[in-house]
Design a protein around this motif. Sequence first.
Motif, PDB file in Angstrom:
ATOM      1  N   LEU A  52     -97.417  -6.106  21.609  1.00  0.00           N
ATOM      2  CA  LEU A  52     -97.856  -7.436  21.930  1.00  0.00           C
ATOM      3  C   LEU A  52     -97.202  -8.239  20.429  1.00  0.00           C
ATOM      4  CD1 LEU A  52    -101.581  -6.671  22.302  1.00  0.00           C
ATOM      5  CD2 LEU A  52     -99.741  -7.143  24.059  1.00  0.00           C
ATOM      6  N   ILE A  53     -96.905  -9.134  20.877  1.00  0.00           N
ATOM      7  CA  ILE A  53     -96.384 -10.344  19.792  1.00  0.00           C
ATOM      8  C   ILE A  53     -97.620 -11.622  19.649  1.00  0.00           C
ATOM      9  CG2 ILE A  53     -94.576 -11.719  19.055  1.00  0.00           C
ATOM     10  CD1 ILE A  53     -93.796  -9.060  19.217  1.00  0.00           C
ATOM     11  N   LEU A  54     -98.212 -11.432  18.840  1.00  0.00           N
ATOM     12  CA  LEU A  54     -99.454 -12.277  18.734  1.00  0.00           C
ATOM     13  C   LEU A  54     -99.517 -13.497  18.240  1.00  0.00           C
ATOM     14  CD1 LEU A  54    -100.818  -8.711  18.490  1.00  0.00           C
ATOM     15  CD2 LEU A  54    -102.489 -10.233  19.872  1.00  0.00           C
ATOM     16  N   LYS A  55     -99.944 -14.403  18.348  1.00  0.00           N
ATOM     17  CA  LYS A  55    -100.372 -15.665  17.772  1.00  0.00           C
ATOM     18  C   LYS A  55    -101.900 -15.901  17.793  1.00  0.00           C
ATOM     19  CE  LYS A  55     -99.187 -19.691  15.790  1.00  0.00           C
ATOM     20  NZ  LYS A  55     -98.257 -19.740  14.533  1.00  0.00           N
ATOM     21  N   ILE A  56    -102.441 -16.258  16.659  1.00  0.00           N
ATOM     22  CA  ILE A  56    -103.900 -16.453  16.564  1.00  0.00           C
ATOM     23  C   ILE A  56    -104.186 -17.831  16.083  1.00  0.00           C
ATOM     24  CG2 ILE A  56    -105.871 -15.588  15.280  1.00  0.00           C
ATOM     25  CD1 ILE A  56    -103.715 -12.875  15.325  1.00  0.00           C
ATOM     26  N   LEU A  57    -104.956 -18.299  16.919  1.00  0.00           N
ATOM     27  CA  LEU A  57    -105.292 -19.884  16.302  1.00  0.00           C
ATOM     28  C   LEU A  57    -106.746 -20.092  16.954  1.00  0.00           C
ATOM     29  CD1 LEU A  57    -102.344 -22.225  17.928  1.00  0.00           C
ATOM     30  CD2 LEU A  57    -102.834 -21.548  15.417  1.00  0.00           C
ATOM     31  N   SER A  58    -107.704 -20.811  15.893  1.00  0.00           N
ATOM     32  CA  SER A  58    -108.973 -20.810  16.373  1.00  0.00           C
ATOM     33  C   SER A  58    -109.138 -22.058  17.671  1.00  0.00           C
ATOM     34  CB  SER A  58    -109.695 -21.730  15.178  1.00  0.00           C
ATOM     35  OG  SER A  58    -109.732 -20.684  14.189  1.00  0.00           O
ATOM     36  N   ASN A  59    -108.251 -22.967  17.516  1.00  0.00           N
ATOM     37  CA  ASN A  59    -108.058 -23.871  18.850  1.00  0.00           C
ATOM     38  C   ASN A  59    -106.831 -23.810  19.401  1.00  0.00           C
ATOM     39  OD1 ASN A  59    -107.825 -26.076  20.558  1.00  0.00           O
ATOM     40  ND2 ASN A  59    -109.120 -27.279  19.180  1.00  0.00           N
ATOM     41  N   ILE A  60    -106.741 -23.204  20.820  1.00  0.00           N
ATOM     42  CA  ILE A  60    -105.398 -22.984  21.200  1.00  0.00           C
ATOM     43  C   ILE A  60    -104.664 -23.995  21.514  1.00  0.00           C
ATOM     44  CG2 ILE A  60    -106.546 -20.913  22.100  1.00  0.00           C
ATOM     45  CD1 ILE A  60    -106.310 -22.302  24.908  1.00  0.00           C
ATOM     46  N   ASP A  61    -105.492 -25.385  21.444  1.00  0.00           N
ATOM     47  CA  ASP A  61    -104.325 -26.564  21.681  1.00  0.00           C
ATOM     48  C   ASP A  61    -103.511 -26.779  20.460  1.00  0.00           C
ATOM     49  OD1 ASP A  61    -105.810 -26.929  23.962  1.00  0.00           O
ATOM     50  OD2 ASP A  61    -107.395 -28.106  22.828  1.00  0.00           O
ATOM     51  N   GLY A  62    -103.618 -26.067  19.401  1.00  0.00           N
ATOM     52  CA  GLY A  62    -102.635 -26.137  18.341  1.00  0.00           C
ATOM     53  C   GLY A  62    -101.391 -25.489  18.531  1.00  0.00           C
TER      54      GLY A  62
END
Length: 310
Positions: free
Chosen positions: A44-54
């Motif tokens: 998995l290549i993971l991106k983590i954002l509280s608000n996915i619209d970012g």
Amino acid sequence: MMNKEFLTDRVADLLARSGFSVSDRCYVRPRSFDLAARRGGILLILKILSNIDGLNEKTAVEIRRLAKYLSGNPLLIGEKTRDHGLEGGVVYFRYGVPTVSLHTLADWIVEDIPPLVYAAHGGLYVKIDGGLLRKLRLESGISLGALASELSVSRRTVSKYEIESMDTTIEVALRLEELFGQELIKPVEILEQRSPVAGVQCLIDDKVLSHLAQIGFEVFPTVQSPFNAITQNEAMVVLTGVGKLSPTMMKKARLMSSLSIITKTRSAVIVDGETKVERVEETAVIETRELEMIDKTSEFADLMSEKQDR
């Protein structure tokens, strides 16, 4: 709402407790992704954002490309979109990157409960097993017209369910399962079967990367990653950094070492000037003058091995 750092902590902890090996965090900017994690054949290549619209399109494209080059899968973990939280058991998509909540991730990797619903324009949808639906309908002696009437849809729509496995609403899918007494909803495919990329050469304007391409490597430049390119041939894949020898470059080299272990690749930084440093953890440190004397990919591999073994 959790801030990004706390959410990243939760994701990393959940992955580790679920048997994944997890890379160091990508603190170096710019960064298109935050973590790499592997469990068996799943990368998995993971991106983590509280608000996915970012997540913007440029970053999403890079995450997808990296995942493709590394035979892995991109995944965005978040908490909310616009003004509401992400629903459990639902897969969202941002510029083609599958996106789930922490709760949905936990169900999937801990409880082995895959998500069944995905969000698209107009609402929530599910995938149904069209072949099984047709089989059950024929065995039950129900005509297309009768089933269409029962579902309040057209005969053509039912035909598309069966022949094209056309997706449908949750309500229709649940009604079908109720009618036939069998599960027809299929899990959303978060993981796609991928193979190493070959035969696609990118435009390269860096002198060092151009030299690697000239000696026979395929070179895929990156823009928002802790390395400058993924360099590969049939024998190996190398996370490749290029630049001046500096504390920042050494920091990148350490991060690249961690990423190479998780992605089952090798890593090297090619630096201007002279240095007595042969490697940083598992990352080989190569001077540009050493690279200039190389004209075969095998010689580059040998030089990396020599430095990594010292």
